[in-house]
Design a protein around this motif. Structure first.
Motif, short mmCIF file in Angstrom:
data_model
loop_
_atom_site.label_atom_id
_atom_site.label_comp_id
_atom_site.label_asym_id
_atom_site.label_seq_id
_atom_site.Cartn_x
_atom_site.Cartn_y
_atom_site.Cartn_z
N GLN A 112 0.85 -1.18 0.00
CA GLN A 112 0.00 0.00 0.00
C GLN A 112 0.89 1.24 0.00
N ASN A 113 0.76 2.08 -1.03
CA ASN A 113 1.56 3.29 -1.15
C ASN A 113 0.89 4.41 -0.36
N VAL A 114 1.24 4.51 0.91
CA VAL A 114 0.63 5.51 1.79
C VAL A 114 1.04 6.91 1.35
N LEU A 115 2.27 7.06 0.89
CA LEU A 115 2.77 8.38 0.48
C LEU A 115 1.85 9.05 -0.53
N ALA A 116 1.31 8.27 -1.46
CA ALA A 116 0.47 8.84 -2.52
C ALA A 116 -0.78 9.50 -1.97
N ARG A 117 -1.17 9.14 -0.75
CA ARG A 117 -2.39 9.69 -0.17
C ARG A 117 -2.12 10.76 0.88
N VAL A 118 -0.84 11.03 1.18
CA VAL A 118 -0.50 12.06 2.17
C VAL A 118 -0.69 13.43 1.54
N GLY A 119 -1.39 14.31 2.23
CA GLY A 119 -1.76 15.61 1.66
C GLY A 119 -0.59 16.53 1.40
N ASP A 120 0.39 16.59 2.32
CA ASP A 120 1.51 17.52 2.16
C ASP A 120 2.80 16.83 2.60
#
Length: 782
Positions: free
Chosen positions: A489-497
């Motif tokens: 799961q690519n969490v980074l892609a969903r981090v806002g900033d």
């Protein structure tokens, strides 16, 4: 450094009054050393570099405590905890034992940096003017030091990085122009061996060098209560070796280059926890605190048929894991180059450092409450971290009759990577689940700073300084994976900033009045800032949890503090008595705190954590440090602090398994005992032809404290005090020395940490303190 200076007179009436008071005092308190002098030592000036130049401590308008080289050697100070015991309102705890990462707290400001080690503490750590981005890397560096300086309060001007709480500066011994050396050997409890040595001298007319090293090992000071056949009984073993070379090169008449190389390796163990049941029986009725800590209660594990444990003692732990699984394996390489040159009316100093640090820590994550150490599924956690950092500081400083000034530039960058695993296994050791979290943060920070100290009138000095910092902490990787089951799961892609840039102006303003050369009074205002942080320790890697993991990640906003302080530093009775006092008031905005929770998604409680901005908080308190040498035969010192903390404004509301919904507003900050005290009493006995024998008693006590954000009183760590005794000898020519010592002499049972993250499974988790230890040490110097 310690430099001799002439004695200064003081008011004779005040001297007589103090002498009478102290001579007739009926109260003597055993304590931990503050500034006791060796027998026969002349009155001397304590010099510090708290403002990046050598100054007498009485002239520095900062609350600063100093542990000198003699104290470091006499007290065998090889850990952070030992240093904290000398300093008021400085508290250090370990969630996984003293071989692992310390949690530093100064004046109620907790410097936790989370499991992932991607973040930095609110308490900065420096070694020889070099900032450590991960204080874990200090593990093998506390040896051959000239002194340790603890600066309390934000240091946002001359040091700057993440110093909302304060900083600890380790100053190493330097090369000498004459051949000198020293060595010591210690043997003690649990096959404890500690060797230290240093040699220093010239290599030519313009080159001097110093080579120092240490080796320390023991079998572990904790006992494994697990009853599994063949399980080992000693836990928390330690093995560390370090070496440091420091070489000074004279470059002409006005310039010098110092090259310092440090190498350290660690092969130790983390300390497992000890669990307490909280239910009276299968009805799950809650026990009283006395019943819980008397080990009279049960949890879900014991209710499932596992045997209960007995009463706890300091040094107890329970684990089924092997030494390799609990291993702490670390390595540090650090290179520092310091260049100094005179420019006529000013000096130029440049300090450049490159360091790399790797760390692997194994943790027993199921936190057993039963000596069977097994309950159907076990949790084993691996924390793998790598750090590379580079820093460079350029300063120009000078002085005139009434003005001292410094201006400078600072650049810092690092790359921090963690690769963490949560392994859930059955009793046979087969892996049921393996969860991986991978993250990386790159930091780039630049600052310009300056400070001026102006003696604008006789005995009045105004100090003003500021620092402007631009910083980028970019999250480069953030992944969560259920290995061999689910895709990453690519969490980074969903981090806002994931790429925040912050800009801060911090600084300090103070006014000092020195009515005499032995008395000073100061008032100050200072502002500090701490970088943004990330939470990247994921326990649920499912696609359904992706959005929640991204929200958990952050970034968590900066914290800022405005600090107001008054203080007084005094020397009386021909400097045989020193008395320093301070009072402070802090206003915090965006205070970063760590919330520990239990994830039940795997079927067994897994403790995890995340950062939060808890909002606005206030902190105030007072401190006192006293040392008194009424004669060459006696030394006495006392230090203590009072502390109050409160979250004054926050929108956060927590859900507690025991208390239900808990608004944070009005609660104290975690890990903030309301009082603490340390002291020492030393009696020197000279024997003709043999030297001097010293009998010394040491103690430290502190009020109850709570380690969790919701401040659940069920996990209040009770107040406690520890007492040490020491018998020391030094030869008449001071070439030889020896000592016998015992720590925690009365075998006090106490907790180093306590939390309620597994309360829903019917248990509390504790890290027990160290048991009584003994040792003998011999040393030689030449």
């Amino acid at each position: 450094m310690i430099a001799n200076c002439p004695k200064a007179g003081s008011n004779s009436l005040l001297r007589k009054a103090l002498a009478t008071l102290l001579a007739h005092s009926a109260i003597i308190m055993p304590c931990i050393p503050g500034a006791s002098a060796a027998y026969g030592q002349e009155t001397s000036e304590i010099v510090v570099t708290a403002q990046r130049r050598e100054q007498a401590i009485i002239d520095v308008p900062i609350a600063v405590s100093v542990v000198n080289a003699k104290q470091v050697e006499n007290l065998n100070l090889s850990t952070f905890t030992s240093v904290a015991q000398q300093t008021p309102n400085f508290n250090i705890t370990y969630a996984r034992g003293s071989n692992a990462t310390p949690d530093l707290t100064i004046r109620g400001i907790r410097g936790v940096a989370s499991n992932g080690r991607l973040n930095e503490s609110s308490i900065a750590v420096y070694v020889d003017d070099v900032y450590l981005g991960d204080e874990t890397s200090l593990a093998g560096q506390i040896f051959d030091v000239e002194r340790v300086e603890v600066l309390r309060g934000p240091q946002g001007t001359l040091f700057g990085r993440n110093t909302t709480g304060g900083l600890v500066q380790f100053v190493s011994a330097v090369p000498t122009s004459e051949f000198t050396g020293k060595a010591s050997a210690l043997y003690g409890s649990d096959d404890w061996v500690a060797l230290n040595a240093a040699v220093s001298g010239p290599l030519g007319d313009h080159v001097r060098t110093r080579l120092a090293g240490q080796f320390e090992r023991h079998d572990g000071h904790h006992r494994n209560l697990a009853t599994i056949p063949g399980i080992r009984k000693k836990l928390a073993a330690k093995k560390v070796w370090s070496i440091r070379s420091t070489t000074d090169f004279d470059l002409g008449d006005t310039s010098k280059l110092r090259l310092q190389i440090t190498k350290s390796e660690t092969d130790s163990e983390s300390t497992p926890n000890f669990g307490f049941g909280v239910w009276r029986d299968a009805t799950k009725a809650l026990c009283s605190r006395s019943e819980i800590f008397g080990s009279k209660c049960v949890d879900a594990v014991v209710l499932s048929g596992q045997p209960p444990q007995g009463k706890f003692h300091s040094g107890d732990a329970i684990t089924e894991l092997s030494r390799d699984e609990l291993a702490i394996v670390q390595g540090l390489t650090s290179v520092t180059a310091k260049f100094e040159t005179e420019l006529g009316a000013a000096s130029l100093i440049n300090i450049a450092n490159y360091s790399k640090f790797r760390s692997r820590i194994g943790i027993d994550g199921d936190q057993s409450t039963s000596p069977s150490a097994r309950a159907g599924s076990n949790v084993y956690v691996q924390l793998n971290n790598r750090t590379r950092q580079f820093s460079d500081e350029l300063r120009i400083q000078g002085e005139t009759n009434s003005l001292n000034w410094v201006v400078g530039l600072f650049y810092y960058q690092d790359r921090k990577t963690n690769d963490n695993f949560i392994n859930v296994r059955n009793n046979a050791g087969a892996t049921l689940q393996r969860i991986q979290s991978v993250a990386r943060v790159d930091t780039k920070s630049g600052a310009v700073f300056g400070q001026a100290d102006w003696e604008f009138a006789d005995r009045f000095t105004l100090s003003a300084g500021a620092r402007y910092t631009v910083e980028n902490r970019e999250l480069k990787i953030a992944n969560a994976t259920l290995l061999n089951v689910l895709p990453t799961q690519n969490v980074l892609a969903r981090v806002g900033d994931p790429d925040p840039v912050t800009k801060d102006i911090t600084g300090r303003l103070s006014l000092t009045w020195e009515p005499t050369s032995d008395n000073s009074i100061y008032a100050s205002y200072s502002r500090g800032a701490k970088s943004v942080s990330y939470s990247t320790f994921y326990s649920n890697p499912s696609p359904a949890a992706l959005a929640a993991n991204a929200a958990l990640t952050g970034p968590v906003g900066q914290e800022h503090v405005d600090a107001f302080e008054i203080g007084s530093k005094n020397r009386f009775l021909d400097r045989r008595l020193t008395l320093n006092a301070s009072a402070f008031y802090y206003i915090f905005d965006g205070k970063q705190e760590l919330l520990s929770v239990a994830d039940l998604s795997t079927g067994v409680p897994i403790s995890t954590s995340r950062f939060l901005n808890v909002g606005t908080a206030e902190i105030y308190g007072a401190e006192l440090e006293l040392s008194y040498a009424p004669s060459r035969r006696w030394d006495f010192s006392l230090s203590g602090g009072l502390l109050h903390t409160k979250i004054t404004d926050t929108p956060l509301i927590l859900s507690s398994p025991r208390l239900g919904v808990i608004p944070l507003e009005g609660l104290p900050l975690p890990q903030t005992p309301k009082w603490n005290m340390s002291a020492t009493l030393a009696h020197h006995i000279p024997v003709d032809g043999m030297g001097v024998f010293t009998l010394q008693a040491e103690a430290r006590a502190q009020a109850k404290q709570n380690f969790v954000l919701n401040n659940d009183p069920i996990v209040d760590v009770p107040s406690y005090g520890l007492v040490n005794f020491r018998v020391m000898w030094e030869s008449e020519d001071r070439k030889y020395n020896a000592q016998l010592f015992v720590t925690n002499a009365f075998s006090k049972d106490y907790f180093a940490n306590l939390n309620e993250t597994t309360f829903s499974a019917g248990s509390l988790i504790a890290q027990t303190g160290e048991p009584r230890l003994w040792g003998a040490k011999i040393g030689v110097s030449f």
